[in-house]
Scaffold this motif. Structure first.
Motif, short mmCIF file in Angstrom:
data_model
loop_
_atom_site.label_atom_id
_atom_site.label_comp_id
_atom_site.label_asym_id
_atom_site.label_seq_id
_atom_site.Cartn_x
_atom_site.Cartn_y
_atom_site.Cartn_z
N ALA A 13 0.83 -1.21 0.00
CA ALA A 13 0.00 0.00 0.00
C ALA A 13 0.86 1.25 0.00
N VAL A 14 1.89 1.27 0.86
CA VAL A 14 2.79 2.44 0.91
C VAL A 14 3.50 2.60 -0.43
N PHE A 15 3.95 1.48 -0.98
CA PHE A 15 4.63 1.49 -2.28
C PHE A 15 3.71 2.06 -3.37
N ILE A 161 10.60 -8.81 -3.52
CA ILE A 161 10.60 -8.86 -2.06
C ILE A 161 9.31 -8.26 -1.51
N LEU A 162 8.89 -7.15 -2.10
CA LEU A 162 7.71 -6.44 -1.62
C LEU A 162 6.45 -7.28 -1.69
N THR A 163 6.24 -7.93 -2.82
CA THR A 163 4.96 -8.55 -3.11
C THR A 163 4.98 -10.07 -3.09
N LEU A 329 8.15 2.41 2.83
CA LEU A 329 8.65 3.71 2.40
C LEU A 329 10.09 3.61 1.92
N VAL A 330 10.91 2.85 2.67
CA VAL A 330 12.31 2.67 2.28
C VAL A 330 12.40 2.03 0.90
N LEU A 331 11.71 0.92 0.73
CA LEU A 331 11.80 0.18 -0.53
C LEU A 331 11.12 0.95 -1.67
#
Length: 498
Positions: A13-15, A161-163, A329-331
């Protein structure tokens, strides 16, 4: 790696929010580009030469410290040893080398000659020689294209990595975003986004370093001491040749990389340049010290074989030790930086195809409308080609980055620097230097010519091709006075200085 569904949902969501924001910003910069000074080509490739301090500083920083610093070098360090951290620190010189060594001179000459691209600048210096133009253009397409493949690969792996989804899905999304950003905003749109990315990435690196160091439950020195006891071979230096090779590749030669040198075509004035050097040096130092400093933590927390690929060390650490929103947020910030870096490279590659090869060398009388359409088409084609090559990337990004950097170095290191600082440099020497540099690089790299002496093949190839260029320049006619007056004259009438 296994990430709880709730955590993954927050990260995604943040991404997504961050990406939508950047997309909207790209559309906003399109309006700015239309309102800028100059014709379409000038605004698209140089941003109207109005780049501010942060834009100039962050463009250079992102050009030398994108996916390679966030993933490539930590991956190499994790695999081959701590000496790679030392090698990467040479990149802290990048802003000074680019903006301090050549920035002012290139900025002045670019305005005098109305050069809008890297190749156009070199062609003017070498008496508008078409062979110089073709050689420079082809080198950029091949080696900068490879550099772009390595950079966008980093973004795809972070998406993985995110998803938890297939790497190629992320790659496709990145490609679409790069196309939209490049077409809508040109170099100014890409650079404006880089400012946002650079600020987010700087804050993210600081937070990630603090939380990463604390995550081991030991002090930083205790973590290092534990690694010395359990992995002593990891700390054994691989030789002075390695350090010198990458000091040269990642520190000295940065100023001759086409996509980085383009920054010097866009800044507003000398005062902007001087401030950008200071800010950019601090920013790159934070990135390098923070991310390389975490290599000890990654090696301690993730034993050999526990990472899907060594390049995923930093992203895996972020997801492991940070709250979901912070990791997102970092990624997202790093992914955005990757998009902006690739966007800048795509603009440069499209400029090589349309402005340098087609408009300057094939059809000088092409209409502006034709150029604009071809430029849009070139951005799409270049981005798709990069996507296709990135679908099957090498295991370690740093290996491809190193090869691409070496290829551009052997072609442009002597061609640009001798052209800038030596009046005797001419088109015959430039052609000889480029051809011999590429040939020697390939022969030494393949072991056909075993003269590397343990260094990266780029070093010996650059040294020998520089000597060849100097010799050829001395035995061939001098460059016409008009070119020399433009490039070396202190008072050149009728042109705006940097």
């Amino acid at each position: 790696m296994d990430i709880p569904a709730k955590t993954r949902a927050v990260i995604v969501a943040v991404f997504a929010i961050y990406t939508i924001f950047l997309l909207g910003y790209s559309l906003f910069t399109r309006k700015q580009m239309k309102q800028g000074k100059g014709d379409y080509i000038s605004k698209f490739y140089t941003g109207g030469r109005s780049g501010g301090v942060l834009m100039t500083a962050m463009m250079v920083s992102a050009g030398v410290a994108g996916a390679g610093v966030f993933m490539g070098v930590p991956g190499y360090t994790y695999t081959f040893g701590a000496i790679w951290m030392v090698c990467c620190f040479w990149s802290m010189c990048s802003n000074f080398m680019v903006l301090g060594l050549i920035g002012k001179r290139v900025g002045i000459v670019a305005r005098r000659t109305n050069s809008k691209t890297f190749v156009e600048l070199l062609m003017h210096r070498y008496n508008n020689n078409k062979l110089v133009g073709w050689l420079c253009g082809l080198v950029i397409l091949f080696f900068l294209g490879a550099f772009a493949v390595s950079t966008i690969t980093g973004g795809g792996r972070i998406f993985q990595i995110l998803t938890g989804q297939d790497y190629r899905i992320g790659l496709a999304i990145f490609t679409i975003l790069v196309i939209i950003a490049a077409i809508t905003g040109g170099i100014k749109g890409v650079a404006s986004a880089i400012v946002i990315q650079g600020i987010v990435m700087t804050i993210s690196v600081i937070i990630l370093f603090v939380m990463g160091v604390r995550s081991t439950g030991l002090s930083y020195t205790q973590t290092i001491q534990s690694l010395v006891e359990t992995n002593p071979d990891w700390f054994v230096p691989t030789g002075i040749q390695t350090v010198l090779s990458f000091a040269f590749l990642w520190g000295v030669t940065t100023c001759t990389m086409p996509h980085v040198t383009m920054t010097t075509l866009t800044y507003k004035d000398t005062q902007t340049l001087h401030k950008a050097i200071k800010i950019g040096t601090v920013v790159v130092a934070i990135w390098l010290l923070g991310l390389n400093g975490l290599c000890f933590t990654i090696k301690y927390m993730f034993p050999e074989g526990s990472l899907a690929t060594p390049d995923l060390g930093i992203p895996t650490l972020a997801v492991t030790v940070m709250p979901a929103w912070a990791a997102g947020l970092v990624l997202a910030g790093v992914c955005g930086a990757v998009q902006s870096s690739v966007g800048g490279m795509v603009v440069s590659l499209a400029g090589t195809v349309v402005s340098d090869l087609f408009r300057n060398l094939i059809k000088p009388d092409a209409k502006p409308e034709t150029i604009k359409k071809l430029n849009t088409g070139a951005i799409i084609v270049v981005s798709v080609v990069i996507f296709l090559f990135a679908c099957d990337p090498p295991e370690l990004l740093a290996s491809l980055i190193t090869y691409a950097t070496g290829g551009m170095t052997v072609a442009f290191f002597h061609t640009l620097l001798l052209g800038l600082f030596w009046k005797r440099a001419n088109e015959y020497g430039a052609v000889a230097g480029i051809l011999s540099g590429i040939a020697l690089y390939i022969l030494i790299d393949k072991g056909i010519l075993p003269i590397s002496l343990g260094f990266n093949p780029c070093l010996m190839a650059t040294l020998l091709s520089t000597i060849i260029m100097i010799v050829v320049c001395y035995v061939t006619p001098k460059t016409p006075y008009g070119v020399i007056a433009t490039w070396f004259g202190k008072n050149y009438p009728g042109q705006q200085e940097a």
